[in-house]
Design an enzyme around this catalytic site. Structure first.
Site, PDB file in Angstrom:
ATOM      1  N   TYR A 188      -1.993  -0.984  10.227  1.00 42.68           N
ATOM      2  CA  TYR A 188      -2.101  -1.168   8.775  1.00 42.68           C
ATOM      3  C   TYR A 188      -0.833  -0.659   8.082  1.00 42.68           C
ATOM      4  O   TYR A 188      -0.209  -1.374   7.283  1.00 42.68           O
ATOM      5  CB  TYR A 188      -3.341  -0.439   8.252  1.00 42.68           C
ATOM      6  CG  TYR A 188      -3.556  -0.610   6.761  1.00 42.68           C
ATOM      7  CD1 TYR A 188      -4.092  -1.778   6.260  1.00 42.68           C
ATOM      8  CD2 TYR A 188      -3.218   0.405   5.867  1.00 42.68           C
ATOM      9  CE1 TYR A 188      -4.285  -1.944   4.885  1.00 42.68           C
ATOM     10  CE2 TYR A 188      -3.405   0.254   4.504  1.00 42.68           C
ATOM     11  CZ  TYR A 188      -3.943  -0.916   4.022  1.00 42.68           C
ATOM     12  OH  TYR A 188      -4.123  -1.081   2.663  1.00 42.68           O
ATOM     13  N   SER A 239       0.841  -1.205   0.000  1.00 44.69           N
ATOM     14  CA  SER A 239       0.000   0.000   0.000  1.00 44.69           C
ATOM     15  C   SER A 239       0.868   1.244   0.000  1.00 44.69           C
ATOM     16  O   SER A 239       1.976   1.244   0.562  1.00 44.69           O
ATOM     17  CB  SER A 239      -0.887   0.035   1.247  1.00 44.69           C
ATOM     18  OG  SER A 239      -1.580   1.270   1.307  1.00 44.69           O
TER      19      SER A 239
HETATM   20  N1  LIG Z   1      -8.646  -0.402  -2.102  1.00 44.87           N
HETATM   21  C1  LIG Z   1      -7.606   0.379  -1.929  1.00 44.87           C
HETATM   22  O1  LIG Z   1      -7.664   1.579  -2.188  1.00 44.87           O
HETATM   23  C2  LIG Z   1      -6.308  -0.190  -1.418  1.00 44.87           C
HETATM   24  C3  LIG Z   1      -5.207   0.671  -1.315  1.00 44.87           C
HETATM   25  C4  LIG Z   1      -3.993   0.165  -0.899  1.00 44.87           C
HETATM   26  C5  LIG Z   1      -3.863  -1.175  -0.609  1.00 44.87           C
HETATM   27  N2  LIG Z   1      -4.956  -1.995  -0.704  1.00 44.87           N
HETATM   28  C6  LIG Z   1      -4.754  -3.415  -0.400  1.00 44.87           C
HETATM   29  O2  LIG Z   1      -5.371  -4.204  -1.394  1.00 44.87           O
HETATM   30  C7  LIG Z   1      -5.791  -5.441  -0.840  1.00 44.87           C
HETATM   31  C8  LIG Z   1      -7.251  -5.666  -1.173  1.00 44.87           C
HETATM   32  O3  LIG Z   1      -7.988  -4.594  -0.581  1.00 44.87           O
HETATM   33  P1  LIG Z   1      -9.452  -4.193  -1.036  1.00 44.87           P
HETATM   34  O4  LIG Z   1      -9.506  -2.724  -0.979  1.00 44.87           O
HETATM   35  O5  LIG Z   1      -9.827  -4.890  -2.280  1.00 44.87           O
HETATM   36  O6  LIG Z   1     -10.265  -4.753   0.229  1.00 44.87           O
HETATM   37  P2  LIG Z   1     -11.661  -5.523   0.352  1.00 44.87           P
HETATM   38  O7  LIG Z   1     -12.623  -5.025  -0.637  1.00 44.87           O
HETATM   39  O8  LIG Z   1     -11.997  -5.436   1.795  1.00 44.87           O
HETATM   40  O9  LIG Z   1     -11.281  -7.037  -0.027  1.00 44.87           O
HETATM   41  C9  LIG Z   1     -10.516  -7.820   0.865  1.00 44.87           C
HETATM   42  C10 LIG Z   1     -10.510  -9.251   0.386  1.00 44.87           C
HETATM   43  O10 LIG Z   1      -9.779 -10.046   1.342  1.00 44.87           O
HETATM   44  C11 LIG Z   1     -10.627 -11.089   1.842  1.00 44.87           C
HETATM   45  N3  LIG Z   1     -10.305 -11.328   3.256  1.00 44.87           N
HETATM   46  C12 LIG Z   1     -10.489 -10.482   4.298  1.00 44.87           C
HETATM   47  N4  LIG Z   1     -10.114 -11.086   5.442  1.00 44.87           N
HETATM   48  C13 LIG Z   1      -9.688 -12.330   5.122  1.00 44.87           C
HETATM   49  C14 LIG Z   1      -9.174 -13.435   5.865  1.00 44.87           C
HETATM   50  N5  LIG Z   1      -9.038 -13.377   7.208  1.00 44.87           N
HETATM   51  N6  LIG Z   1      -8.837 -14.552   5.203  1.00 44.87           N
HETATM   52  C15 LIG Z   1      -8.975 -14.634   3.850  1.00 44.87           C
HETATM   53  N7  LIG Z   1      -9.437 -13.636   3.089  1.00 44.87           N
HETATM   54  C16 LIG Z   1      -9.797 -12.495   3.719  1.00 44.87           C
HETATM   55  C17 LIG Z   1     -12.035 -10.550   1.667  1.00 44.87           C
HETATM   56  O11 LIG Z   1     -13.012 -11.579   1.607  1.00 44.87           O
HETATM   57  P3  LIG Z   1     -13.803 -12.133   2.927  1.00 44.87           P
HETATM   58  O12 LIG Z   1     -14.236 -10.953   3.719  1.00 44.87           O
HETATM   59  O13 LIG Z   1     -14.916 -12.961   2.348  1.00 44.87           O
HETATM   60  O14 LIG Z   1     -12.797 -12.997   3.663  1.00 44.87           O
HETATM   61  C18 LIG Z   1     -11.904  -9.861   0.311  1.00 44.87           C
HETATM   62  O15 LIG Z   1     -11.940 -10.818  -0.725  1.00 44.87           O
HETATM   63  C19 LIG Z   1      -5.499  -5.351   0.652  1.00 44.87           C
HETATM   64  O16 LIG Z   1      -4.274  -5.981   0.950  1.00 44.87           O
HETATM   65  C20 LIG Z   1      -5.404  -3.867   0.888  1.00 44.87           C
HETATM   66  O17 LIG Z   1      -4.627  -3.545   2.011  1.00 44.87           O
HETATM   67  C21 LIG Z   1      -6.174  -1.539  -1.079  1.00 44.87           C
END
Ligand SMILES: NC(=O)c1ccc[n+]([C@@H]2O[C@H](COP(=O)([O-])OP(=O)(O)OC[C@H]3O[C@@H](n4cnc5c(N)ncnc54)[C@H](OP(=O)(O)O)[C@@H]3O)[C@@H](O)[C@H]2O)c1
Length: 267
Positions: free
Chosen positions: A170, A156
């Site tokens: 985080y 991130s």
């Molecule tokens: N979106 C952004 O702007 C952004 C920016 C920087 C970095 N990121 C990074 O990108 C990645 C994805 O983020 P996102 O924004 O797409 O988040 P999200 O929409 O919350 O998706 C998270 C995913 O991880 C799964 N997950 C959560 N807890 C879990 C667990 N204990 N075991 C297995 N799977 C789990 C969730 O499914 P379930 O809840 O069904 O388990 C979901 O598929 C993360 O690492 C985040 O830190 C995102």
């Protein structure tokens, strides 16, 4: 002059015959990455904790290619090992491991609980390490000097600049993941496994829903590229890191943030 490493353009970005695992591939950034890998020709396994979400995402993604989905909670070692066993049950080779599943916790310093450290570090930092450990034999089995197996960690920009919101565990987890990427890259390079990280800026997702609902326009207006991330921005960098075109990168942390953190002036 003859160049025996010349690959035709289409094949540079082609993942036909490759098999990839995308954790957290049921929504958000994981879904963007899974779609991109499928469109490039890979067979993709997605996972998340929720069996219903796995089935729904699998159904959606099957329009783009050959996809499987396995529910698994990656916050503890047994969940990581169970997923690794499922992924290798009918194939002992894995070409691409995308460690994307992640959790965020924002709370003021005074009330920031111990649980917010355990929950976030277990999933964001320990799970990627455990999955690399568990899947290393399968990654080694797929690896060749010219076309290494790939690990792509989703970090991130929260570990590149300092976000305004209080995200202690985080930011620390993602900084740890960026450095773990470099440490593993050095060790696994000679085994023909590359390890890189993508550091996303703001992409619409469940994790970012509240932030973007209130601040999305302002964040986009301030970004040098004047917008939030799109699905293709994330799909594109993941395909690059997974395909022949990205075979000579390892230990890199690639910001995909429209310039938000990469050009931050601090003034
Ligand atoms: N979106 C952004 O702007 C952004 C920016 C920087 C970095 N990121 C990074 O990108 C990645 C994805 O983020 P996102 O924004 O797409 O988040 P999200 O929409 O919350 O998706 C998270 C995913 O991880 C799964 N997950 C959560 N807890 C879990 C667990 N204990 N075991 C297995 N799977 C789990 C969730 O499914 P379930 O809840 O069904 O388990 C979901 O598929 C993360 O690492 C985040 O830190 C995102």
């Amino acid at each position: 002059m003859a160049d025996n490493h010349f690959t035709p353009h289409a094949a540079l970005f082609d993942l036909t015959g490759k098999r990839a695992l995308v954790t957290g591939g049921t929504r958000g950034i994981g879904l963007m990455i899974a779609r991109g890998l499928l469109q490039a020709g890979a067979r993709v396994v997605i996972s998340s904790r929720d069996a219903g979400a796995c089935a729904q995402a699998r159904s959606h993604l099957s329009g783009f290619g050959d996809v499987e989905a396995f529910p698994a909670d990656l916050s503890a070692p047994d969940g990581c090992h169970r997923l690794a066993d499922l992924v290798t049950a009918d194939s002992d080779r894995l070409d691409v491991l995308v460690n994307n599943a992640g959790a965020m916790w924002r709370e003021p310093l005074e009330t920031f609980p111990a649980e917010a450290w355990d929950t976030v570090l277990d999933l964001n930092l320990k799970a990627p390490f455990r999955l690399v450990q568990a899947l290393l034999p399968a990654l080694r089995a797929a690896a060749t000097p010219d076309d290494p197996a790939r690990v792509v960690n989703v970090g991130s920009i929260a570990a590149i600049h300092v976000a305004a919101a209080p995200n202690y565990s985080y930011a620390a987890s993602k900084a740890g993941l960026h450095q773990l990427t470099r440490v593993l890259a050095r060790e696994l390079g000679p085994q023909h496994v590359t390890v890189n990280a993508v550091a996303p800026g703001p992409f619409p997702s469940q994790m970012m829903a509240t932030t973007l609902a209130t601040l999305g326009d302002a964040i986009a207006a301030k970004a040098p590229l004047r917008r939030l991330g799109h699905d293709d921005d994330m799909a594109g960098v993941a395909v690059f890191l997974a395909c022949r075109a990205g075979a000579y990168l390892t230990g890199a942390v690639i910001p995909v943030d429209g310039g938000i953190a990469t050009t931050a002036s601090g003034t």
